[in-house]
Scaffold this motif. Structure first.
Motif, PDB file in Angstrom:
ATOM      1  N   ALA A 167       0.827  -1.205   0.000  1.00 42.58           N
ATOM      2  CA  ALA A 167       0.000   0.000   0.000  1.00 42.58           C
ATOM      3  C   ALA A 167       0.863   1.258   0.000  1.00 42.58           C
ATOM      4  N   ILE A 168       1.963   1.221   0.768  1.00 42.49           N
ATOM      5  CA  ILE A 168       2.865   2.383   0.806  1.00 42.49           C
ATOM      6  C   ILE A 168       3.453   2.647  -0.575  1.00 42.49           C
ATOM      7  N   LEU A 169       3.913   1.579  -1.249  1.00 41.63           N
ATOM      8  CA  LEU A 169       4.484   1.744  -2.582  1.00 41.63           C
ATOM      9  C   LEU A 169       3.423   2.166  -3.589  1.00 41.63           C
ATOM     10  N   HIS A 170       2.210   1.680  -3.405  1.00 41.62           N
ATOM     11  CA  HIS A 170       1.120   2.033  -4.318  1.00 41.62           C
ATOM     12  C   HIS A 170       0.820   3.527  -4.265  1.00 41.62           C
ATOM     13  N   GLU A 171       1.096   4.149  -3.133  1.00 37.76           N
ATOM     14  CA  GLU A 171       0.890   5.590  -3.013  1.00 37.76           C
ATOM     15  C   GLU A 171       2.156   6.380  -3.356  1.00 37.76           C
ATOM     16  N   ALA A 172       3.324   5.834  -2.971  1.00 40.01           N
ATOM     17  CA  ALA A 172       4.569   6.585  -3.141  1.00 40.01           C
ATOM     18  C   ALA A 172       4.998   6.675  -4.604  1.00 40.01           C
ATOM     19  N   ILE A 173       4.831   5.594  -5.344  1.00 41.79           N
ATOM     20  CA  ILE A 173       5.309   5.590  -6.732  1.00 41.79           C
ATOM     21  C   ILE A 173       4.565   6.609  -7.595  1.00 41.79           C
ATOM     22  N   PRO A 174       3.220   6.641  -7.576  1.00 49.28           N
ATOM     23  CA  PRO A 174       2.547   7.682  -8.381  1.00 49.28           C
ATOM     24  C   PRO A 174       2.895   9.098  -7.948  1.00 49.28           C
ATOM     25  N   ALA A 175       3.052   9.314  -6.623  1.00 51.98           N
ATOM     26  CA  ALA A 175       3.391  10.655  -6.147  1.00 51.98           C
ATOM     27  C   ALA A 175       4.782  11.069  -6.640  1.00 51.98           C
ATOM     28  N   THR A 176       5.737  10.156  -6.553  1.00 50.83           N
ATOM     29  CA  THR A 176       7.094  10.457  -7.022  1.00 50.83           C
ATOM     30  C   THR A 176       7.120  10.673  -8.531  1.00 50.83           C
ATOM     31  N   THR A 177       6.399   9.828  -9.245  1.00 51.65           N
ATOM     32  CA  THR A 177       6.346   9.964 -10.705  1.00 51.65           C
ATOM     33  C   THR A 177       5.722  11.291 -11.112  1.00 51.65           C
ATOM     34  N   GLN A 178       4.666  11.670 -10.419  1.00 47.70           N
ATOM     35  CA  GLN A 178       4.002  12.937 -10.732  1.00 47.70           C
ATOM     36  C   GLN A 178       4.935  14.122 -10.478  1.00 47.70           C
ATOM     37  N   HIS A 179       5.679  14.063  -9.378  1.00 51.18           N
ATOM     38  CA  HIS A 179       6.612  15.152  -9.063  1.00 51.18           C
ATOM     39  C   HIS A 179       7.704  15.254 -10.125  1.00 51.18           C
ATOM     40  N   ILE A 180       8.259  14.114 -10.531  1.00 45.60           N
ATOM     41  CA  ILE A 180       9.322  14.132 -11.537  1.00 45.60           C
ATOM     42  C   ILE A 180       8.769  14.606 -12.880  1.00 45.60           C
ATOM     43  N   ASP A 181       7.559  14.174 -13.218  1.00 49.21           N
ATOM     44  CA  ASP A 181       6.952  14.621 -14.474  1.00 49.21           C
ATOM     45  C   ASP A 181       6.772  16.135 -14.501  1.00 49.21           C
ATOM     46  N   SER A 182       6.334  16.687 -13.379  1.00 53.17           N
ATOM     47  CA  SER A 182       6.153  18.139 -13.322  1.00 53.17           C
ATOM     48  C   SER A 182       7.490  18.861 -13.449  1.00 53.17           C
ATOM     49  N   GLN A 183       8.524  18.362 -12.754  1.00 53.19           N
ATOM     50  CA  GLN A 183       9.849  18.973 -12.856  1.00 53.19           C
ATOM     51  C   GLN A 183      10.421  18.825 -14.272  1.00 53.19           C
ATOM     52  N   LEU A 184      10.160  17.685 -14.880  1.00 53.28           N
ATOM     53  CA  LEU A 184      10.635  17.447 -16.228  1.00 53.28           C
ATOM     54  C   LEU A 184       9.956  18.392 -17.217  1.00 53.28           C
ATOM     55  N   GLN A 185       8.685  18.609 -17.033  1.00 56.02           N
ATOM     56  CA  GLN A 185       7.960  19.527 -17.910  1.00 56.02           C
ATOM     57  C   GLN A 185       8.470  20.959 -17.757  1.00 56.02           C
ATOM     58  N   ILE A 186       8.736  21.359 -16.513  1.00 60.69           N
ATOM     59  CA  ILE A 186       9.251  22.715 -16.272  1.00 60.69           C
ATOM     60  C   ILE A 186      10.621  22.892 -16.914  1.00 60.69           C
ATOM     61  N   SER A 187      11.488  21.903 -16.743  1.00 56.96           N
ATOM     62  CA  SER A 187      12.837  22.010 -17.317  1.00 56.96           C
ATOM     63  C   SER A 187      12.786  22.013 -18.841  1.00 56.96           C
ATOM     64  N   GLN A 188      11.902  21.222 -19.419  1.00 54.99           N
ATOM     65  CA  GLN A 188      11.794  21.204 -20.875  1.00 54.99           C
ATOM     66  C   GLN A 188      11.281  22.535 -21.418  1.00 54.99           C
ATOM     67  N   GLU A 189      10.277  23.104 -20.753  1.00 55.31           N
ATOM     68  CA  GLU A 189       9.772  24.404 -21.195  1.00 55.31           C
ATOM     69  C   GLU A 189      10.855  25.473 -21.095  1.00 55.31           C
ATOM     70  N   GLN A 190      11.668  25.390 -20.040  1.00 50.60           N
ATOM     71  CA  GLN A 190      12.760  26.349 -19.900  1.00 50.60           C
ATOM     72  C   GLN A 190      13.797  26.157 -21.003  1.00 50.60           C
ATOM     73  N   ALA A 191      14.092  24.906 -21.331  1.00 49.99           N
ATOM     74  CA  ALA A 191      15.044  24.629 -22.408  1.00 49.99           C
ATOM     75  C   ALA A 191      14.511  25.120 -23.749  1.00 49.99           C
ATOM     76  N   TYR A 192      13.215  24.947 -23.981  1.00 52.61           N
ATOM     77  CA  TYR A 192      12.626  25.423 -25.234  1.00 52.61           C
ATOM     78  C   TYR A 192      12.757  26.941 -25.363  1.00 52.61           C
ATOM     79  N   ARG A 193      12.556  27.641 -24.261  1.00 54.48           N
ATOM     80  CA  ARG A 193      12.643  29.102 -24.308  1.00 54.48           C
ATOM     81  C   ARG A 193      14.080  29.561 -24.532  1.00 54.48           C
TER      82      ARG A 193
END
Length: 660
Positions: free
Chosen positions: A250-276
């Motif tokens: 249950a802990i992993l079932h909650e932690a993995i999506p939360a971690t993935t979501q955080h990395i996805d958001s950071q990845l999107q921010i860094s990519q947008e910055q690189a595009y600019r």
């Protein structure tokens, strides 16, 4: 949580007989091992003194730097041709002072994105390992921590009752520590573990245990740990125990999506910055006057920083996705094992150990895997959080207001948009001496190890370091067993005319910006700066990047090119030959006779003629009928009369047949 072991510095090559820390320091300033005039021991001493002096200078200015970072910076400064260091001669005192000054200046420049990128690369290299290496190291650390407890048990020579009870308690503590299911200081957990251990290893069997060899004791302790762990997990699932056991699925079932979501958001921010940043640099390339104005902003260094951050995030995200897949598979296996165990046990008072012990061991191994995934997710999450600290220079150099002004009138394009705009493919027939690979002609097209991490080599070389993603659909150039991609067909054609020239330009650019060595994976050009995480990859590069080309082809084989040479009369069986010989011998005594019959005499072809059939009809009968007379019979006198008896008279009025 298990801490990762210290890794070698990014500038250390492999070498036996040295401490990893010393090796990184010794090789950081290896100018040219083939032409070095200084003895090895003296060179090592000089290098250590230089690094120590640089560290002290930085500390005096309030900046604490690691020896690994200093070693990397020393090599970067020496490689930069603008600093004027001669690679073919020994450093003199003035060179050392100059080197220290340059290194200290660069290490104290906290507003330089290039320094942040180098720090990020060093930190990532020292704290990241592959999944397999991490799990192997994690288990090794656990074994080393449990070594002292195990030695106390295996070396014990208990004889008295109190000593045996103490030994049994140590075994319970070892089981709890090794399984990681609760603290050995919690009384409830200890009681539950003791009860489970007594069901498979009662205290009365300690005498037999003490007679075993040390290796057999260690093996039995590990087996007992797994069985007790499986029993406790089964009891927890049945609601009859499991004190101190966390619900890891249950802990992993909650932690993995939360971690993935955080990395996805950071990845999107860094990519947008690189595009600019990329859009601004393209605008600067078209307006030379603008480049002079923006030179202090270090746009390219900022682009390298955010691209490196993006690459590291993608590596971490890939590991987390692998963790998610493993966890999903393990949850299914755990449910199946528990269900199988329930079917075996049910309400039985005694169950054969041969049936349940393997399942208990399987449950224990699954739970250990859950623990490994939990630690790995935690480490990757912490690594992601620490990488964000190396992006601070962006907000200082490029506030949102400044970026908006620079982006005025500029269209910001994503990497995907750039690829869609340039889809004209290379015509392989235009290059007779070069090999081009395409998706339809290469089976492992997506698995090829691209040079410069897939960035366009021509654009980078001709625009003084602009990073644009290459489009593999255009075609991949194979040159000297290396694979290059380009962002347009024109770039591919220009690079193919003189590849060596552009490759040399990229190498010279990397000497000026040392962070490009790891960002673009220029490991073969700068072997002493290969990071630890890339050493195995460089060694195995030939094992993974060989293209498997495919094409449509057909072949035809003639049935018999040469005339057959088979002797039909050949017989390998001598008895068959004997039979034929006897037959031929008998024929010598035979006479041939001929006869002729009447049917065969003067036989010739005969023909006959018939008339065609026609429709005809015949009449064989006629219609006729007969009539039978109707019977008419009357009886008179039935009504009676005066007489007492009735006398009837029968009258037959039926006509004869011939009268009808």
């Amino acid at each position: 949580m298990v801490t990762r072991p210290a890794r070698r510095a990014p500038s250390c090559p492999e070498g036996p007989g040295k401490d990893p820390g010393e090796e990184s320091l010794d090789t950081a300033l290896a100018l040219d091992s083939g032409q070095a005039r200084m003895p090895p021991t003296q060179a090592e001493s000089v290098i250590k003194n230089i690094i120590r002096e640089i560290g002290q200078e930085c500390a005096a200015h309030g900046e604490i730097v690691s020896e690994t970072l200093v070693a990397f910076m020393v090599k970067a400064v020496v490689l930069d041709p603008s600093n004027g260091f001669n690679m073919d001669r020994t450093l003199i005192k003035s060179d050392v002072q100059k080197l220290v000054k340059h290194c200290v200046t660069r290490l104290l420049d906290n507003k330089n994105p290039s320094l942040d990128t180098i720090k990020m690369q060093v930190y990532f290299d020292m704290n990241y390992t592959s999944r397999e290496e991490f799990l192997e190291e994690h288990h090794r650390v656990l074994e080393s921590r449990l070594g002292s407890v195990m030695r106390e048990i295996t070396d014990n020579r208990a004889c008295a009752r109190e000593e045996l009870e103490s030994l049994y308690r140590k075994i319970v503590s070892y089981v709890l520590l090794r399984s990681g299911l609760g603290s050995p200081t919690d009384i409830k957990i200890v009681r539950e573990a003791t009860a489970a251990l007594q069901s498979v290893f009662p205290q009365a069997e300690l005498g037999t245990f003490l007679t075993l060899s040390k290796k057999d004791k260690e093996r039995q302790l590990k087996e007992l740990t797994m069985i007790v762990t499986g029993i406790r997990l089964f009891n927890r699932d049945c609601g009859k125990g499991g004190e101190g056991i966390d619900d890891l699925p249950a802990i992993l079932h909650e932690a993995i999506p939360a971690t993935t979501q955080h990395i996805d958001s950071q990845l999107q921010i860094s990519q947008e910055q690189a595009y600019r940043y990329t859009a601004i640099l393209e605008k600067v390339r078209q307006n030379p006057l603008m480049s002079v104005q923006l030179q202090p902003y270090m746009l390219k260094e900022a682009l390298y920083n955010v691209r490196q951050y993006e690459i590291f995030l993608q590596i971490i995200l890939s590991d987390i996705i692998t963790c998610a897949q493993e966890v999903e598979m393990m949850i299914k296996k755990l449910g199946a094992q528990l269900e199988q165990l329930k079917m075996i046990v049910k309400s039985k008072t005694a169950v054969p150990t041969s049936q349940v012990f393997p399942i208990f061991i399987a449950l224990s191994n699954l739970w250990t895997s859950f623990q490994d995934e939990t630690v790995l997710i935690s480490v990757l999450s912490n690594l992601t959080s620490h990488l964000e600290a190396f992006l601070g220079a962006h907000e200082l150099l490029f506030p949102e207001k400044v970026l908006r002004g620079l982006l005025d009138g500029v269209t910001v394009k994503t990497d995907v948009c750039r690829m869609r705009e340039q889809m004209d493919r290379v015509n392989a027939e235009d290059f007779r001496k070069l090999e081009w690979l395409f998706p339809e002609t290469t089976a492992n097209f997506d698995k090829l190890l691209l040079q410069y991490r897939g960035f366009c080599a021509y654009t980078f070389a001709t625009t003084d370091g602009l990073l644009l993603p290459g489009n593999s659909a255009i075609g991949i150039l194979k040159y000297k067993d290396k694979y290059y991609t380009f962002n347009s067909r024109d770039a591919a054609y220009s690079f193919a005319e003189n590849p060596e020239n552009y490759i040399n330009l990229i190498t010279e650019k990397a000497k000026k910006n040392a962070e490009l060595i790891q960002l673009l994976e220029l490991h073969q050009q700068f072997e002493t700066l290969i990071p630890y995480s890339q050493v195995s990859r460089v060694k195995d590069v030939d094992k993974h990047i060989k293209p498997i080309t495919k094409c449509e082809s057909g072949t035809q084989t003639d049935t018999h090119i040469l005339p057959p040479t088979i002797v039909r009369s050949y017989e390998w069986n001598e008895w068959e030959l004997r039979r034929k010989a006897i037959k031929l011998a008998n024929l010598r005594q035979k006479v041939t006779h001929s006869v002729q019959t009447d049917l065969s005499h003067m036989r010739r072809e005969n023909g006959s003629q018939v008339y065609s059939s026609k429709d005809a009809s015949t009449q064989s009968m006629k219609e006729g009928s007969t009539r039978v007379p109707r019977p008419q019979v009357y009886i008179a006198g039935l009504r009676g009369g005066r007489a007492k008896t009735t006398c009837g008279v029968k009258v037959n009025l039926t006509r004869a047949i011939d009268e009808t």
